[in-house]
Design a protein around this motif. Structure first.
Motif, PDB file in Angstrom:
ATOM      1  N   ALA A   9      16.462  30.060  85.846  1.00  0.00           N
ATOM      2  CA  ALA A   9      17.462  29.221  84.935  1.00  0.00           C
ATOM      3  C   ALA A   9      17.413  29.902  83.684  1.00  0.00           C
ATOM      4  O   ALA A   9      18.509  30.044  83.100  1.00  0.00           O
ATOM      5  CB  ALA A   9      16.885  27.749  84.927  1.00  0.00           C
ATOM      6  N   ALA A  13      20.604  32.078  82.005  1.00  0.00           N
ATOM      7  CA  ALA A  13      21.152  31.574  80.945  1.00  0.00           C
ATOM      8  C   ALA A  13      21.222  32.672  79.914  1.00  0.00           C
ATOM      9  O   ALA A  13      22.220  33.137  79.231  1.00  0.00           O
ATOM     10  CB  ALA A  13      20.290  30.427  80.183  1.00  0.00           C
ATOM     11  N   THR A  19      23.924  30.202  75.468  1.00  0.00           N
ATOM     12  CA  THR A  19      23.831  29.484  74.787  1.00  0.00           C
ATOM     13  C   THR A  19      25.183  29.514  73.933  1.00  0.00           C
ATOM     14  O   THR A  19      25.842  30.417  73.744  1.00  0.00           O
ATOM     15  CB  THR A  19      22.675  29.744  73.845  1.00  0.00           C
ATOM     16  OG1 THR A  19      22.869  31.041  73.162  1.00  0.00           O
ATOM     17  CG2 THR A  19      21.352  29.676  74.480  1.00  0.00           C
ATOM     18  N   PHE A  54      19.317  21.629  84.623  1.00  0.00           N
ATOM     19  CA  PHE A  54      19.299  22.480  85.504  1.00  0.00           C
ATOM     20  C   PHE A  54      18.204  22.693  86.438  1.00  0.00           C
ATOM     21  O   PHE A  54      17.073  22.539  86.060  1.00  0.00           O
ATOM     22  CB  PHE A  54      19.420  24.094  84.722  1.00  0.00           C
ATOM     23  CG  PHE A  54      19.536  25.124  85.861  1.00  0.00           C
ATOM     24  CD1 PHE A  54      20.910  25.446  86.163  1.00  0.00           C
ATOM     25  CD2 PHE A  54      18.588  25.821  86.250  1.00  0.00           C
ATOM     26  CE1 PHE A  54      20.923  26.436  87.011  1.00  0.00           C
ATOM     27  CE2 PHE A  54      18.762  27.025  87.156  1.00  0.00           C
ATOM     28  CZ  PHE A  54      19.970  27.111  87.519  1.00  0.00           C
ATOM     29  N   VAL A  96      15.485  23.148  81.420  1.00  0.00           N
ATOM     30  CA  VAL A  96      16.586  23.820  80.986  1.00  0.00           C
ATOM     31  C   VAL A  96      17.903  22.939  81.080  1.00  0.00           C
ATOM     32  O   VAL A  96      18.160  22.575  81.952  1.00  0.00           O
ATOM     33  CB  VAL A  96      16.944  25.192  81.966  1.00  0.00           C
ATOM     34  CG1 VAL A  96      18.157  25.745  81.347  1.00  0.00           C
ATOM     35  CG2 VAL A  96      15.724  25.891  81.974  1.00  0.00           C
ATOM     36  N   GLN A  98      21.858  21.969  80.442  1.00  0.00           N
ATOM     37  CA  GLN A  98      23.218  22.880  80.335  1.00  0.00           C
ATOM     38  C   GLN A  98      24.153  21.784  79.838  1.00  0.00           C
ATOM     39  O   GLN A  98      24.509  20.634  80.213  1.00  0.00           O
ATOM     40  CB  GLN A  98      23.676  23.245  81.574  1.00  0.00           C
ATOM     41  CG  GLN A  98      22.856  24.423  82.468  1.00  0.00           C
ATOM     42  CD  GLN A  98      23.422  24.630  83.745  1.00  0.00           C
ATOM     43  OE1 GLN A  98      23.684  23.934  84.470  1.00  0.00           O
ATOM     44  NE2 GLN A  98      23.367  25.890  83.944  1.00  0.00           N
ATOM     45  N   SER A 104      23.485  27.110  77.947  1.00  0.00           N
ATOM     46  CA  SER A 104      22.195  26.500  78.262  1.00  0.00           C
ATOM     47  C   SER A 104      21.203  26.460  77.010  1.00  0.00           C
ATOM     48  O   SER A 104      21.229  27.539  76.391  1.00  0.00           O
ATOM     49  CB  SER A 104      21.847  27.002  79.502  1.00  0.00           C
ATOM     50  OG  SER A 104      22.817  27.186  80.491  1.00  0.00           O
TER      51      SER A 104
END
Length: 130
Positions: A9, A13, A19, A54, A96, A98, A104
Motif C-alpha cells: 500500500a 501510494a 498524497t 486500504f 494506510v 485513502q 493516500s
C-alpha cells in the motif's frame, strides 16, 4: 493490515505520488509520509471527510471528527486527529488511508474509546518542529 499489505500500500501510494498536493508538496522522498501530514489548520478544513482503510479485509472507513491542538512552545506544533471508525474492531497500528478527495496517507492510529454513536474512535498524534 499485515506487513505485506502495508508495504504494498505505501509503495503504491509513493510510486504514484498518491498524497494530496495540498498536503504534501514534496512527495517522492522516503519521508513522504511525514511531509504529507500537514498542519492542524489543513486538517481542520477536512473535518467530516471520509477515508477508506486500504488493505482492510472487511470494507472499513474512518471519518475525521476532531482536530485537537495541544499546548507546545513556539518551535513545535502538537495536535491529534480523531476519527470515527466504521469497523468496531479497528486495530491500532499503522493504517494506510485513502481520502475520498484523492491521495493516500500512512498514519499510526491508536484506539481512543467509543463515540456517543457507538462507533470506535481512532486517534493519530503529531508533534512537528518549526
Amino acid at each position: 493490515m499485515n506487513k505485506r499489505e502495508f508495504v504494498l500500500a505505501t509503495g503504491a501510494a509513493l510510486a504514484t505520488g498518491g498524497t494530496s498536493a495540498a498536503m504534501a508538496p514534496n512527495v517522492g522522498q522516503a519521508a513522504a509520509a511525514s511531509q504529507a501530514v500537514g498542519s492542524a489548520a489543513q486538517w481542520r478544513s477536512r473535518l467530516g471527510e471520509r477515508f477508506d482503510v486500504f488493505g482492510s479485509v472487511v470494507p472499513a472507513h474512518l471519518v475525521l471528527t476532531r482536530v485537537d491542538e495541544h499546548a507546545g512552545d513556539a518551535l513545535t506544533s502538537q495536535f491529534s486527529l480523531v476519527f470515527e471508525s466504521s469497523d468496531a474492531a479497528s486495530r491500532a497500528g499503522t493504517q494506510v488511508l485513502q481520502a475520498g478527495s484523492g491521495g493516500s496517507l500512512a498514519l499510526y492510529l491508536d484506539r481512543a474509546g467509543v463515540a456517543e454513536t457507538g462507533a470506535a474512535l481512532m486517534r493519530a498524534d503529531f508533534c512537528q518542529l518549526g
